[in-house]
Design an enzyme around this catalytic site. Sequence first.
Site, PDB file in Angstrom:
ATOM      1  CB  ALA A  66      -0.832  -0.071   1.042  1.00  0.00           C
ATOM      2  N   GLY A 112       0.837  -5.054   1.024  1.00  0.00           N
ATOM      3  CA  GLY A 112      -0.457  -5.038   0.220  1.00  0.00           C
ATOM      4  C   GLY A 112      -0.906  -5.508  -1.185  1.00  0.00           C
ATOM      5  CD  GLU A 115      -2.449  -7.731   3.180  1.00  0.00           C
ATOM      6  OE1 GLU A 115      -2.257  -6.072   2.918  1.00  0.00           O
ATOM      7  OE2 GLU A 115      -3.014  -7.741   4.338  1.00  0.00           O
ATOM      8  CD  GLU A 135       1.713  -5.426   5.629  1.00  0.00           C
ATOM      9  OE1 GLU A 135       2.575  -6.603   6.434  1.00  0.00           O
ATOM     10  OE2 GLU A 135       1.213  -5.101   4.310  1.00  0.00           O
TER      11      GLU A 135
HETATM   12  N1  COA Z   1       4.391   3.249  -0.299  1.00  0.00           N
HETATM   13  C1  COA Z   1       5.029   4.276  -1.294  1.00  0.00           C
HETATM   14  N2  COA Z   1       6.030   4.575  -1.916  1.00  0.00           N
HETATM   15  C2  COA Z   1       6.575   3.151  -2.213  1.00  0.00           C
HETATM   16  C3  COA Z   1       6.567   1.808  -1.681  1.00  0.00           C
HETATM   17  C4  COA Z   1       5.264   1.938  -0.942  1.00  0.00           C
HETATM   18  N3  COA Z   1       4.694   1.364  -0.348  1.00  0.00           N
HETATM   19  N4  COA Z   1       7.458   1.290  -2.106  1.00  0.00           N
HETATM   20  C5  COA Z   1       8.182   1.809  -2.785  1.00  0.00           C
HETATM   21  N5  COA Z   1       8.126   3.302  -2.667  1.00  0.00           N
HETATM   22  C6  COA Z   1       9.139   3.838  -3.657  1.00  0.00           C
HETATM   23  C7  COA Z   1       9.822   4.626  -2.666  1.00  0.00           C
HETATM   24  O1  COA Z   1       9.347   5.224  -1.736  1.00  0.00           O
HETATM   25  C8  COA Z   1      10.576   5.365  -4.026  1.00  0.00           C
HETATM   26  O2  COA Z   1      10.091   6.224  -4.460  1.00  0.00           O
HETATM   27  P1  COA Z   1      10.835   8.132  -4.561  1.00  0.00           P
HETATM   28  O3  COA Z   1      12.221   7.339  -6.091  1.00  0.00           O
HETATM   29  O4  COA Z   1      10.188   8.855  -4.521  1.00  0.00           O
HETATM   30  O5  COA Z   1      11.826   8.055  -3.112  1.00  0.00           O
HETATM   31  C9  COA Z   1      10.345   4.640  -5.035  1.00  0.00           C
HETATM   32  O6  COA Z   1       9.501   3.628  -4.476  1.00  0.00           O
HETATM   33  C10 COA Z   1      11.593   3.049  -5.213  1.00  0.00           C
HETATM   34  O7  COA Z   1      11.589   2.780  -4.140  1.00  0.00           O
HETATM   35  P2  COA Z   1      13.171   2.721  -2.647  1.00  0.00           P
HETATM   36  O8  COA Z   1      12.950   1.813  -1.797  1.00  0.00           O
HETATM   37  O9  COA Z   1      14.049   3.663  -3.562  1.00  0.00           O
HETATM   38  O10 COA Z   1      13.241   1.097  -3.946  1.00  0.00           O
HETATM   39  P3  COA Z   1      14.920   0.197  -3.446  1.00  0.00           P
HETATM   40  O11 COA Z   1      14.933  -1.146  -4.664  1.00  0.00           O
HETATM   41  O12 COA Z   1      15.480   0.794  -2.453  1.00  0.00           O
HETATM   42  O13 COA Z   1      13.943  -0.853  -2.029  1.00  0.00           O
HETATM   43  C11 COA Z   1      11.720  -2.048  -1.120  1.00  0.00           C
HETATM   44  C12 COA Z   1      12.718  -1.579  -2.644  1.00  0.00           C
HETATM   45  C13 COA Z   1      10.094  -2.469  -1.811  1.00  0.00           C
HETATM   46  C14 COA Z   1      12.700  -2.613  -0.560  1.00  0.00           C
HETATM   47  C15 COA Z   1      11.185  -0.749  -0.650  1.00  0.00           C
HETATM   48  O14 COA Z   1      10.761  -0.080  -1.811  1.00  0.00           O
HETATM   49  C16 COA Z   1      10.467  -1.073   0.489  1.00  0.00           C
HETATM   50  O15 COA Z   1      10.692  -1.283   1.412  1.00  0.00           O
HETATM   51  N6  COA Z   1       8.861  -0.449   0.080  1.00  0.00           N
HETATM   52  C17 COA Z   1       8.346  -0.713   0.839  1.00  0.00           C
HETATM   53  C18 COA Z   1       7.930  -2.161   1.386  1.00  0.00           C
HETATM   54  C19 COA Z   1       6.593  -1.966   2.647  1.00  0.00           C
HETATM   55  O16 COA Z   1       6.925  -1.686   3.546  1.00  0.00           O
HETATM   56  N7  COA Z   1       5.618  -2.122   1.933  1.00  0.00           N
HETATM   57  C20 COA Z   1       4.155  -2.363   2.862  1.00  0.00           C
HETATM   58  C21 COA Z   1       3.767  -1.096   3.015  1.00  0.00           C
HETATM   59  S1  COA Z   1       2.083  -1.196   3.989  1.00  0.00           S
END
Ligand code: COA
Length: 260
Positions: A66, A112, A115, A135
Amino acid sequence: MTYNNLHLEQNNGITIITIDRPKKLNALNKETIHELHEAFDAANADDDTKVIIITGSGEKAFVAGADISEFADFEVGEGIDLAAKGQADLFDFVANLSTPVIAAVNGFALGGGLELAMACHFRLASDNAKLGLPEVSLGLIPGYGGTQRLPQLVGKGRAMEMIMTAGMIDAKTACDYGLVNHVVEQEALLPTCEKIAMKIGGNSLVAISAAIKAVNSSFDNGVNGFDVEIQEFGNCFGTDDFKEGTTAFLAKRKADFPGS
Ligand code: COA
């Protein structure tokens, strides 16, 4: 309808819905959830769509969760509404769709995103996929059905470990757990999903939708799944597909199901 966050294509009775926010790793913001509801609803109502495949754009992510930026300042009531509305509009909606839905998990499927994949009827993954429910690392729990569907798919102990550690598992582990059915190279993911979808599409879709109802009812505490199976089994005898399927078998020819 035109979509800001989705890309749709249809071929050979298969509608492929691609979530198209690659710069945000296809994270599910409110608008995308709304558009997904509309797209699934339209594909389900479309007589030319026999199977739906959902995937993410780019090579990195199916859906990275999400959109965290949308709920970072929420309070309790808003949190409850977010989960309730999301479950009703998208996650339960997809799980109960009468058209088969396959998730093509082409990279990160987190929060999400996992999910959503779990709400689909079954899942395939590319070999670079990473799956998890992170989460609790944000001070939350899964809110789009993850605490219910993950234990159903992988067992309580594995689900507890995945949720408590907030860790990711790789595609092979997900396959060993039964969370995904097959793992293939990324280029082969959509073609493999389409091959399975074509096989599904050759069967009676009326019977398949009855089977979806019966299988789903085994996870619904409010109903007796065996009773649902008896009723759905009986209903099949009143369908044109049943007449065609049995007639074709006895005539030693391939069935051409009318879909009614
Ligand atoms: N919500 C909002 N933005 C998200 C996102 C999320 N769940 N997951 C990734 N993004 C965005 C990042 O903020 C980033 O945006 P920016 O370029 O404007 O800063 C972009 O997507 C790329 O992500 P980034 O984190 O730079 O890539 P990465 O390869 O370094 O890491 C992940 C990849 C998936 C490990 C990391 O993005 C992450 O941990 N995301 C959140 C996962 C999460 O907790 N999901 C559950 C949400 S309830």
